[in-house]
Motif scaffolding. Structure first.
Motif, short mmCIF file in Angstrom:
data_model
loop_
_atom_site.label_atom_id
_atom_site.label_comp_id
_atom_site.label_asym_id
_atom_site.label_seq_id
_atom_site.Cartn_x
_atom_site.Cartn_y
_atom_site.Cartn_z
N THR A 1 1.91 -9.72 11.84
CA THR A 1 2.71 -10.22 12.56
C THR A 1 4.18 -9.14 12.55
O THR A 1 5.11 -9.81 11.72
N ASP A 2 4.63 -8.52 13.58
CA ASP A 2 5.26 -8.46 13.97
C ASP A 2 5.80 -6.80 11.74
O ASP A 2 7.09 -6.83 11.26
N GLY A 3 5.10 -6.52 11.81
CA GLY A 3 5.29 -5.59 10.43
C GLY A 3 4.71 -6.93 9.23
O GLY A 3 4.65 -5.47 8.06
N VAL A 4 4.52 -7.53 9.19
CA VAL A 4 4.83 -8.36 7.62
C VAL A 4 3.07 -8.72 7.71
O VAL A 4 2.42 -9.53 8.49
N MET A 5 2.34 -8.48 6.73
CA MET A 5 1.03 -8.66 6.16
C MET A 5 0.87 -10.34 5.23
O MET A 5 2.00 -10.71 5.22
N LYS A 6 -0.11 -10.69 6.21
CA LYS A 6 -0.53 -12.38 5.74
C LYS A 6 -1.67 -12.36 5.28
O LYS A 6 -2.81 -11.58 6.24
N LYS A 7 -2.09 -11.98 3.79
CA LYS A 7 -3.26 -12.10 3.59
C LYS A 7 -4.10 -13.35 3.38
O LYS A 7 -3.78 -14.66 3.37
N LYS A 8 -5.30 -13.39 4.50
CA LYS A 8 -6.34 -14.47 4.74
C LYS A 8 -7.55 -15.38 3.71
O LYS A 8 -7.77 -16.12 3.70
N SER B 1 0.11 8.25 12.02
CA SER B 1 0.36 7.26 11.04
C SER B 1 0.11 5.03 11.94
O SER B 1 -0.35 4.86 11.13
N PHE B 2 0.69 5.24 12.79
CA PHE B 2 0.46 3.67 13.84
C PHE B 2 -0.94 3.53 14.61
O PHE B 2 -0.78 3.47 15.53
N SER B 3 -1.91 4.15 14.62
CA SER B 3 -3.04 4.64 15.24
C SER B 3 -3.64 3.32 15.75
O SER B 3 -3.94 3.41 17.06
N PHE B 4 -3.60 2.20 15.46
CA PHE B 4 -4.08 0.95 15.88
C PHE B 4 -2.59 0.10 15.78
O PHE B 4 -2.78 -1.01 15.82
N SER B 5 -1.81 0.47 16.42
CA SER B 5 -0.34 -0.55 16.94
C SER B 5 -0.61 -1.08 17.85
O SER B 5 -0.65 -1.87 19.11
N VAL B 6 0.42 -2.13 17.77
CA VAL B 6 0.31 -3.41 18.57
C VAL B 6 1.36 -3.04 20.01
O VAL B 6 0.81 -3.12 20.51
N PHE C 1 1.05 -2.88 11.42
CA PHE C 1 1.24 -2.84 12.91
C PHE C 1 -0.18 -3.22 13.75
O PHE C 1 0.14 -3.30 14.65
N SER C 2 -0.51 -3.22 13.16
CA SER C 2 -2.33 -3.36 13.64
C SER C 2 -2.58 -4.35 14.38
O SER C 2 -2.00 -6.14 14.34
N VAL C 3 -3.33 -4.10 15.28
CA VAL C 3 -2.75 -4.90 16.54
C VAL C 3 -4.77 -5.78 16.29
O VAL C 3 -4.98 -6.98 17.30
N PHE C 4 -4.54 -5.68 15.42
CA PHE C 4 -6.59 -6.55 15.20
C PHE C 4 -6.63 -7.04 13.44
O PHE C 4 -5.74 -6.33 13.09
N PRO C 5 -7.02 -7.83 13.72
CA PRO C 5 -7.28 -8.01 12.08
C PRO C 5 -7.28 -7.15 11.38
O PRO C 5 -8.80 -6.32 11.76
N VAL C 6 -6.95 -6.72 9.53
CA VAL C 6 -7.53 -5.03 9.07
C VAL C 6 -8.55 -6.49 8.27
O VAL C 6 -7.89 -7.18 7.25
#
Lengths: 225, 225
Positions: free
Chosen positions: B129-136, A102-107, B105-110
């Motif tokens: 950032t640390d699991g918290v979503m920020k909409k751009k 579920s976390f395939s792009f996890s940082v 927890f994406s390492v990249f912008p989504v």
């Protein structure tokens, strides 16, 4: 290729139909009740909702553990029966791999953690690079404290084991520990399906790969020793 | 708090029951057929599988767009009906937010991207950032090429729009573009449920928040212009 996938390793129960490019249907429930009550009916429902006929299935994937002894036996028996009746291949997938997927792009590095009772967890560590999973250790069982003992960097815990031992994990180092949101804290069968599809493509369908992977002996055996 | 959540914004249709700490049940299908055929039956099935009674529901969450005109009307009407009949609150959630929430927890912008037909996509950008979503940016509609035009860093595309325009996106810069695995390329209602729960907690339940958010006028209007 169309795969029927199922997971019954923990207190969640999930079934999915997946094709190469898309999930066709997926049903997941989280329950304390025995999976034998639900699994076959969920499989029939998932097939019906997917829009395909059961004759179009090309293979089966099921979690082989680690996890609940009873749950695994129900899932593997049911899926083996379907595979034998249809002559289509079946593959086993690690429940911890399916949870981490579920976390395939996890940082952060991901630790899959399922409650193993008796103060222990089943766990494995993963690192993802550009969406590709690299497993860092074999599935194992240990106390939650010892899983965390050597960690210096931030990491992400997922699974019912991390929920049960949340306080213990947070006590170790508050700033370094992150937890899966509840929306992703269980095994979804679509991940089992795609991990299984990879194995079928690579012809990794050895019969012994389907033996339940309990790691430790079941409670009944322990009590007799 | 227990929430019934639904999404019918794109070609997938998903229903979930979620509590504060756990998904209780979730059903997702991907189909080209109209959602009106499935939605109410899926809601009944999800409630039954969750182990709770419908009287225990504390509120409703539904995607309000952007997405398919017909799909949104079906989802919003059905959920509004349930809310009015029970007197429990209902909140609207952006379909693009719900799609992005799979990668918390994406390492990249989504970039969430849904097919808007006529060579365009509905899209929004997110940073976690640390699991918290920020909409751009606000949900918007544009050609897939223009969405990508200004990007210099690696990014992760998710949703049926990124699948339809995969080649176009990859042509822009092969090394910088990543795509959601198929197991996470649709909206799952559990994410709608938790985004909705946040809004109910913050009392962001204004009536006008439930108006479908189409962004552009529907095709029928365009044809008459």
């Amino acid at each position: 290729m169309i795969i029927l996938a199922a997971d019954t390793a923990s207190k969640s129960c999930s079934v999915a139909i997946v094709s190469e490019h898309s999930v066709l249907s997926e049903i997941t429930i989280v329950t304390q009740k025995t999976h034998s009550r639900y699994l076959m009916e969920m499989i029939e429902s998932a097939i019906r909702r997917s829009g395909i006929s059961k004759h179009e299935l090309d293979g089966y994937a099921v979690t082989i553990g680690p996890g609940s002894f009873t749950g695994l036996r129900i899932g593997i028996s049911t899926m083996k029966g379907l595979s034998e009746a249809t002559g289509k291949p079946i593959v086993g997938v690690s429940s911890l791999d399916a949870l981490a997927a579920s976390f395939s792009f996890s940082v952060f590095p991901v630790c899959s953690m399922l409650d193993a009772r008796r103060g222990e967890v089943y766990y494995a560590w993963y690192q993802f690079t550009d969406g590709v999973m690299k497993k860092k250790n074999q599935d194992a069982v240990a106390s939650p404290k010892s899983v965390f003992a050597d960690l210096k960097t931030p990491c992400l815990f997922v699974g019912d084991g991390s929920e049960v031992y949340r306080e213990v994990l947070m006590d170790q180092d508050r700033g370094n520990v992150f937890f899966s949101p509840p929306s992703q804290n269980m095994i979804r069968a679509a991940h089992v399906g795609y991990l299984g599809m990879e194995k079928i493509h690579s012809q990794d369908t050895l019969e012994n790969a389907l033996i339940p992977y309990y790691i430790r002996k079941c409670d009944a055996v322990y009590q007799n020793e």
